[in-house]
Design an enzyme around this catalytic site. Sequence first.
Site, PDB file in Angstrom:
ATOM      1  N   ASP A  44       1.908  19.458  -9.878  1.00  0.00           N
ATOM      2  CA  ASP A  44       2.001  19.842  -8.454  1.00  0.00           C
ATOM      3  C   ASP A  44       0.981  19.021  -7.661  1.00  0.00           C
ATOM      4  OD1 ASP A  44       2.597  22.946  -6.807  1.00  0.00           O
ATOM      5  OD2 ASP A  44       1.531  21.254  -5.934  1.00  0.00           O
TER       6      ASP A  44
ATOM      7  N   ASP B  80       7.106  18.851  -4.080  1.00  0.00           N
ATOM      8  CA  ASP B  80       5.895  18.290  -4.694  1.00  0.00           C
ATOM      9  C   ASP B  80       5.574  18.871  -6.070  1.00  0.00           C
ATOM     10  OD1 ASP B  80       4.849  20.803  -4.068  1.00  0.00           O
ATOM     11  OD2 ASP B  80       2.876  19.965  -3.607  1.00  0.00           O
ATOM     12  N   GLU B  81       6.553  19.462  -6.726  1.00  0.00           N
ATOM     13  CA  GLU B  81       6.259  19.995  -8.057  1.00  0.00           C
ATOM     14  C   GLU B  81       7.441  19.826  -8.997  1.00  0.00           C
ATOM     15  OE1 GLU B  81       5.884  24.355  -8.329  1.00  0.00           O
ATOM     16  OE2 GLU B  81       6.744  24.428  -6.326  1.00  0.00           O
TER      17      GLU B  81
HETATM   18  P1  TTP Z   1       2.411  23.601  -2.040  1.00  0.00           P
HETATM   19  O1  TTP Z   1       2.436  22.801  -3.298  1.00  0.00           O
HETATM   20  O2  TTP Z   1       2.592  25.069  -2.167  1.00  0.00           O
HETATM   21  O3  TTP Z   1       1.054  23.372  -1.247  1.00  0.00           O
HETATM   22  P2  TTP Z   1       0.165  22.064  -1.094  1.00  0.00           P
HETATM   23  O4  TTP Z   1       0.709  20.947  -1.905  1.00  0.00           O
HETATM   24  O5  TTP Z   1      -0.021  21.779   0.351  1.00  0.00           O
HETATM   25  O6  TTP Z   1      -1.251  22.530  -1.637  1.00  0.00           O
HETATM   26  P3  TTP Z   1      -1.654  22.880  -3.140  1.00  0.00           P
HETATM   27  O7  TTP Z   1      -0.442  22.638  -4.004  1.00  0.00           O
HETATM   28  O8  TTP Z   1      -2.779  21.968  -3.473  1.00  0.00           O
HETATM   29  O9  TTP Z   1      -2.066  24.303  -3.102  1.00  0.00           O
HETATM   30  O10 TTP Z   1       3.544  23.082  -1.073  1.00  0.00           O
HETATM   31  C1  TTP Z   1       3.864  21.702  -0.934  1.00  0.00           C
HETATM   32  C2  TTP Z   1       4.131  21.372   0.517  1.00  0.00           C
HETATM   33  O11 TTP Z   1       5.178  22.203   1.009  1.00  0.00           O
HETATM   34  C3  TTP Z   1       2.944  21.617   1.411  1.00  0.00           C
HETATM   35  O12 TTP Z   1       2.097  20.485   1.503  1.00  0.00           O
HETATM   36  C4  TTP Z   1       3.567  21.998   2.720  1.00  0.00           C
HETATM   37  C5  TTP Z   1       4.897  22.580   2.353  1.00  0.00           C
HETATM   38  N1  TTP Z   1       4.891  24.055   2.460  1.00  0.00           N
HETATM   39  C6  TTP Z   1       5.538  24.634   3.531  1.00  0.00           C
HETATM   40  O13 TTP Z   1       6.084  23.947   4.378  1.00  0.00           O
HETATM   41  N2  TTP Z   1       5.541  26.003   3.590  1.00  0.00           N
HETATM   42  C7  TTP Z   1       4.883  26.809   2.676  1.00  0.00           C
HETATM   43  O14 TTP Z   1       4.891  28.032   2.790  1.00  0.00           O
HETATM   44  C8  TTP Z   1       4.200  26.180   1.604  1.00  0.00           C
HETATM   45  C9  TTP Z   1       3.476  27.025   0.595  1.00  0.00           C
HETATM   46  C10 TTP Z   1       4.248  24.801   1.529  1.00  0.00           C
HETATM   47 MG    MG Z   2       1.238  21.234  -3.927  1.00  0.00          MG
END
Ligand code: TTP
Ligand code: MG
Length: 392
Positions: free
Chosen positions: A18, A112-113
Amino acid sequence: MSGEPNTSDKERVIFHVDLDAFYVEAERQNDPSLIGKPVVIGGIGPRGVVATASYEARKFGVHSAMATAVARRLCPQAIYLRGNHDLYRTVSKKFMNILREYSPNVVPVSVDEAYLDMTGTERLYGETIDTADQIRKAVRDQLGLPASIGIGPSKLVAKVSTEHAKPDGVFQVRLQEAESFFAPQPVRNLPGIGPKTGATLAKLEISTLGQLAAAPVGPLRRALGPNHADYVQRRAKGIDNAPLKERVKAKSISAETTFETDVSRHSELEKVLKSLSERVGTRLRKSGLRARGASIKLRYGDFSTITRQRTFVAPGDGDQLIYDTAHTLLVTAMRARGDAIRLLGVSVTGLGEQAAQLSLLDQNPMSDSDTSEALDTIRERFGSEAISWGSV
Ligand code: TTP
Ligand code: MG
């Protein structure tokens, strides 16, 4: 460990990869002046919502799904950006392609995962942890992005491990450690336990996964239903035998609502249609896919049900596009039959990865999908169950 056997003889090695603060880090690649600073991405209007925040901004309590107005109060010095969804989609594709160099078995689960099956790759790459670091290095070298990797004997354990790896790290939990790793964690850390199940469990005085694992099954089944109770209890022990690829990718994403009393007022139906379109749009964008069209579903008071579908001019993922299409369908359907409606549904169809085939129409930098993006988080957080349409 619990007495339940694992179905496979050999311990699986699953990576959950991720990206850290994905949208922020993608922006930093374009604009290095953002590096090291608190950055918040999301809606910047009065009703805007935070999509994500850099780790510098998270220190001040800013997080996804928070109203941007609240974030501004907590961290006024942060840089606030609307974000660029096409950029994120392009970077996401490159990210997945890097992962595919390490395993033939890569299952993307959001922009992103992804999960990677790395079982039996030890001879190929060396120690498991070292392999994870190689992948992180490749992502960092080729895309400039920090990634975290959770390693576990199942998707479930790998995913929860990732939260312990972040930011910019690796965390491995072995099969025999899974139950004790889970035990002290709050129930909400278990993927699939949302606010509603969390509240139900709280009433049973269950707050940790250890308590959930040890809870008497009778009351749990009465509270959650037998299937769900057994399912979450197994998972609370860290048991998950689900295959990496569980089902074929969704061909459509839908949301629907049943009214408490049948509705015929146009303005009320439009309001609900808008919310349903936004919910579908949120899930669509998070999936990283685009749709070719939208459809609506109407059920009348006598339970007769119709669906109507329409193709978009070009594939898209914006709330406005979904709503406009669904609205046209609704108006046409209501003209043909004006009876009160019991159930209203919206879905998007023909999902695929059309990023490379963007039409000219789609290249507007302030596209609908960008604005919709900022609203996504709050809807995800509160989910469909949280919304009662009876009082709309
Ligand atoms: P995440 O992987 O949940 O968050 P992140 O990558 O920003 O941070 P981390 O993994 O380090 O905790 O989500 C990936 C992307 O998806 C995030 O950059 C923005 C988007 N997103 C939304 O648009 N709405 C949401 O509720 C979440 C959680 C993420
Ligand atoms: Mg992320």
